[in-house]
Design a protein around this motif. Structure first.
Motif, PDB file in Angstrom:
ATOM      1  N   LEU A 152       0.880  -1.161   0.000  1.00 52.55           N
ATOM      2  CA  LEU A 152       0.000   0.000   0.000  1.00 52.55           C
ATOM      3  C   LEU A 152       0.923   1.217   0.000  1.00 52.55           C
ATOM      4  CD1 LEU A 152      -2.949   1.045   0.157  1.00 52.55           C
ATOM      5  CD2 LEU A 152      -2.578   1.319   2.620  1.00 52.55           C
ATOM      6  N   ILE A 153       0.765   2.090  -1.000  1.00 53.67           N
ATOM      7  CA  ILE A 153       1.703   3.188  -1.207  1.00 53.67           C
ATOM      8  C   ILE A 153       0.944   4.507  -1.270  1.00 53.67           C
ATOM      9  CG2 ILE A 153       3.508   4.118  -2.715  1.00 53.67           C
ATOM     10  CD1 ILE A 153       3.833   1.244  -3.823  1.00 53.67           C
ATOM     11  N   GLY A 154       1.456   5.522  -0.604  1.00 54.32           N
ATOM     12  CA  GLY A 154       0.864   6.852  -0.645  1.00 54.32           C
ATOM     13  C   GLY A 154       1.781   7.856   0.011  1.00 54.32           C
ATOM     14  N   HIS A 155       1.479   9.138  -0.151  1.00 54.66           N
ATOM     15  CA  HIS A 155       2.350  10.152   0.470  1.00 54.66           C
ATOM     16  C   HIS A 155       2.183  10.159   1.979  1.00 54.66           C
ATOM     17  CE1 HIS A 155       4.868  13.613   0.916  1.00 54.66           C
ATOM     18  NE2 HIS A 155       3.903  14.304   1.487  1.00 54.66           N
ATOM     19  N   GLY A 156       0.933  10.121   2.449  1.00 58.92           N
ATOM     20  CA  GLY A 156       0.699  10.021   3.891  1.00 58.92           C
ATOM     21  C   GLY A 156       0.155  11.267   4.547  1.00 58.92           C
ATOM     22  N   ASP A 157       0.090  12.379   3.818  1.00 53.45           N
ATOM     23  CA  ASP A 157      -0.409  13.605   4.450  1.00 53.45           C
ATOM     24  C   ASP A 157      -1.915  13.473   4.730  1.00 53.45           C
ATOM     25  OD1 ASP A 157      -0.577  13.676   1.512  1.00 53.45           O
ATOM     26  OD2 ASP A 157      -1.599  15.601   1.829  1.00 53.45           O
ATOM     27  N   GLY A 158      -2.312  13.955   5.897  1.00 52.29           N
ATOM     28  CA  GLY A 158      -3.724  13.925   6.272  1.00 52.29           C
ATOM     29  C   GLY A 158      -4.234  12.561   6.672  1.00 52.29           C
TER      30      GLY A 158
END
Length: 251
Positions: free
Chosen positions: A122-128
């Protein structure tokens, strides 16, 4: 996606090119291009996990000045047939088609699932993400609203870019005034978010940026939370060889 023999998947985030000034950012850009040159020899895919630029806004007819070497290298690598995947961060969230049209690089605005050789990501920037930071979450809704983007688009680029640069200088992560330390599993919002995601679905690796602190933490049975660090203080990146995921530092 199956990885051929001796091929690897690479991950990097939070380069913040353009900050704190274009002149001070330039050596970091050259270093990043050198890293891209190095990994293209065995890269099966490259993931850029947000905040490649400290500010990015796609006007109707122009994009921010600069970053020619970075964009040129990405175009070269993509034209060679190596897939590149781009995730917007909180500093470059105003993307709308330029990377897709000019570079043939897909752009994601939220988490995405991938599977490499039977290993789930699972990949994402992570902000918020995760608990807390309600002020930013409200602000992001405003920034990403179509009316806000339309309104900002009416600013002359010289004004819009300078305004964004002025606000970015106040960011302690960018200026280096904030001492980034591990807060413990119970206080790291992205770790708490990753654990929550595992309650509904299993992933081997949950890979994020945004935190600027490189770490790999085991959070479940054969599940690991990974933060990629940054290219301001750490110059770290992730590499998956089909069996193991490591965080490495580019010298």
């Amino acid at each position: 996606m199956k990885l051929p023999h001796n091929k690897k998947v690479y991950f990097a985030s939070d380069q913040h090119f353009g900050a704190p000034t274009p002149e001070l950012s330039f050596p970091r850009e050259k270093k990043f291009v050198a890293w891209l040159d190095q990994i293209k020899t065995d890269a099966e895919a490259i993931f850029l996990v947000g905040d490649l630029f400290d500010f990015w806004f796609e006007y109707q007819t122009v994009v921010p000045k600069g970053f020619v070497r970075v964009l040129g290298k990405l175009a070269e690598i993509r034209d060679s047939g190596i897939p590149i995947y781009f995730f917007v961060g909180n500093h470059d969230l105003w993307m709308h088609g330029y990377f897709e049209k000019e570079l043939n690089i897909p752009v994601y605005h939220d988490n995405q699932e991938f599977n490499f050789w039977g290993t789930s990501f699972l990949i994402g920037h992570g902000d918020g993400k995760g608990p807390g930071d309600m002020g930013y979450k409200r602000m992001k809704k405003v920034f990403t609203h179509p009316f806000s983007k339309w309104l900002f688009g009416w600013l002359h680029p010289d004004i819009g870019v300078r305004l964004a640069q002025y606000l970015s200088v106040k960011n302690k992560l960018i200026s280096g005034d904030e001492d980034i330390t591990f807060l413990g599993e119970d206080n790291e919002w992205l770790i708490l978010y990753a654990k929550k995601k595992l309650e509904t679905k299993h992933y081997n690796y949950l890979v994020f940026g945004h935190r600027h602190l490189p770490m790999k933490v085991t959070i479940g049975q054969d599940s690991h939370y990974v933060n990629l660090g940054d290219w301001i203080s750490y110059f770290t990146y992730g590499v998956f060889d089909g069996q193991t995921f490591e965080i490495q530092k580019y010298q």
